[in-house]
Scaffold this motif. Sequence first.
Motif, PDB file in Angstrom:
ATOM      1  N   ASP A 132       0.792  -1.226   0.000  1.00 28.94           N
ATOM      2  CA  ASP A 132       0.000   0.000   0.000  1.00 28.94           C
ATOM      3  C   ASP A 132       0.828   1.283   0.000  1.00 28.94           C
ATOM      4  O   ASP A 132       0.258   2.377   0.122  1.00 28.94           O
ATOM      5  CB  ASP A 132      -0.946   0.005   1.208  1.00 28.94           C
ATOM      6  CG  ASP A 132      -2.064  -1.022   1.071  1.00 28.94           C
ATOM      7  OD1 ASP A 132      -2.385  -1.399  -0.064  1.00 28.94           O
ATOM      8  OD2 ASP A 132      -2.607  -1.446   2.109  1.00 28.94           O
ATOM      9  N   HIS A 163      -6.797  -8.569  -1.382  1.00 27.74           N
ATOM     10  CA  HIS A 163      -6.458  -7.151  -1.229  1.00 27.74           C
ATOM     11  C   HIS A 163      -5.483  -6.728  -2.324  1.00 27.74           C
ATOM     12  O   HIS A 163      -5.724  -5.745  -3.040  1.00 27.74           O
ATOM     13  CB  HIS A 163      -5.855  -6.883   0.141  1.00 27.74           C
ATOM     14  CG  HIS A 163      -5.377  -5.472   0.314  1.00 27.74           C
ATOM     15  ND1 HIS A 163      -6.224  -4.423   0.579  1.00 27.74           N
ATOM     16  CD2 HIS A 163      -4.129  -4.924   0.236  1.00 27.74           C
ATOM     17  CE1 HIS A 163      -5.536  -3.298   0.659  1.00 27.74           C
ATOM     18  NE2 HIS A 163      -4.257  -3.570   0.457  1.00 27.74           N
ATOM     19  N   SER A 166      -7.032  -7.407  -6.022  1.00 20.76           N
ATOM     20  CA  SER A 166      -8.093  -6.495  -6.448  1.00 20.76           C
ATOM     21  C   SER A 166      -7.578  -5.102  -6.755  1.00 20.76           C
ATOM     22  O   SER A 166      -8.228  -4.331  -7.463  1.00 20.76           O
ATOM     23  CB  SER A 166      -9.182  -6.414  -5.368  1.00 20.76           C
ATOM     24  OG  SER A 166      -8.670  -5.827  -4.176  1.00 20.76           O
ATOM     25  N   ARG A 167      -6.390  -4.762  -6.255  1.00 19.88           N
ATOM     26  CA  ARG A 167      -5.828  -3.438  -6.486  1.00 19.88           C
ATOM     27  C   ARG A 167      -4.749  -3.445  -7.574  1.00 19.88           C
ATOM     28  O   ARG A 167      -4.013  -2.471  -7.733  1.00 19.88           O
ATOM     29  CB  ARG A 167      -5.247  -2.869  -5.188  1.00 19.88           C
ATOM     30  CG  ARG A 167      -6.298  -2.603  -4.111  1.00 19.88           C
ATOM     31  CD  ARG A 167      -5.786  -1.674  -3.038  1.00 19.88           C
ATOM     32  NE  ARG A 167      -5.497  -0.349  -3.591  1.00 19.88           N
ATOM     33  CZ  ARG A 167      -4.321   0.265  -3.477  1.00 19.88           C
ATOM     34  NH1 ARG A 167      -3.311  -0.336  -2.865  1.00 19.88           N
ATOM     35  NH2 ARG A 167      -4.151   1.469  -3.988  1.00 19.88           N
ATOM     36  N   ALA A 170      -5.000  -0.594 -10.006  1.00 14.94           N
ATOM     37  CA  ALA A 170      -4.739   0.689  -9.353  1.00 14.94           C
ATOM     38  C   ALA A 170      -3.252   0.990  -9.243  1.00 14.94           C
ATOM     39  O   ALA A 170      -2.844   2.159  -9.293  1.00 14.94           O
ATOM     40  CB  ALA A 170      -5.384   0.724  -7.973  1.00 14.94           C
TER      41      ALA A 170
END
Length: 304
Positions: A132, A163, A166-167, A170
């Motif tokens: 992240d 997590h 799914s990103r 992005a």
Amino acid sequence: MKYRKLGKTGLQVSVVGVGTWQFGGEWGRTYEQSEADAILGRAAELGINLIDTAECYGDHLSESLIGNYIQGNRSDWIVATKFGHRFHNRFERTDEGDPAEVILQLERSLQALRTDYIDLYQFHSLPNVVFDRDALWEALDRQVQAGKIRHLGISIGSNENIHQTSRAEAVGAEAIQVVYNRLDRKPEAEVFPSCLEQNLGVLARVPLASGLLSGKYKPGAAFATDDVRSRRDRAAVEAQLVEAERIKREEVPSGTDMAAWALAWCLKHPAVTSVIPGCKDPAQVEANAAAVDLVEAGHPQDVR
């Protein structure tokens, strides 16, 4: 050999690749350059064009053996490597998720691989708190813009890490690497549907369940202390060996090689682009490539 498009990367990869963790010396033996050359040379003869490695398979050791082989035919290969761990000793690593450290790892990987670009550079099973960090992906994107990385990917540590999966879009990742085999079907629940939704390429690692689906090991089998499999929970391994025996008896067609069947089983899933089994010698490369004969046409990622 058959080929599929690796998701939105557009890369056309052989459905069977070459996994090279073994070159790092943690699977019960070490490798000389000539032995690595023989494995990769046979792979090339069979139409395999995908090599998967990592920064911590040895201290860039696997990458170096690969680099010495591919330096004269780099354009023939799609090279996938990883970042995020520093190798210290056999079975001893530390995480390296700082952006500056990751870029240093990239430079070391490029040097070891004797190339000026990496086709697929993969986040290597680090925790979500590292994933992240926007600064990390921004630093990697600058390397993509510079041409040192063609595509970014994520090698998820847990087979259920939705997590990170799914990103993927992005953070600019276009492929997912995940453990998937007949003994471990967890990705089917959430990870694969997310990959299909995002048009991510999928590399299935450990497709033979670390050799337990090769048909060579019986319940009660033991592994040497310099083999990573000796570090796994003994009861869990024994349960898998028992289940593998049942699968061989009840699911594998008579006269069919179990390893080839197990690889082809993975490749049936519509999300799976390629499998990347390890191989200790050219004979195992041939055995892995034989799975192609069991792979049916009509997969959504087939190169037509």
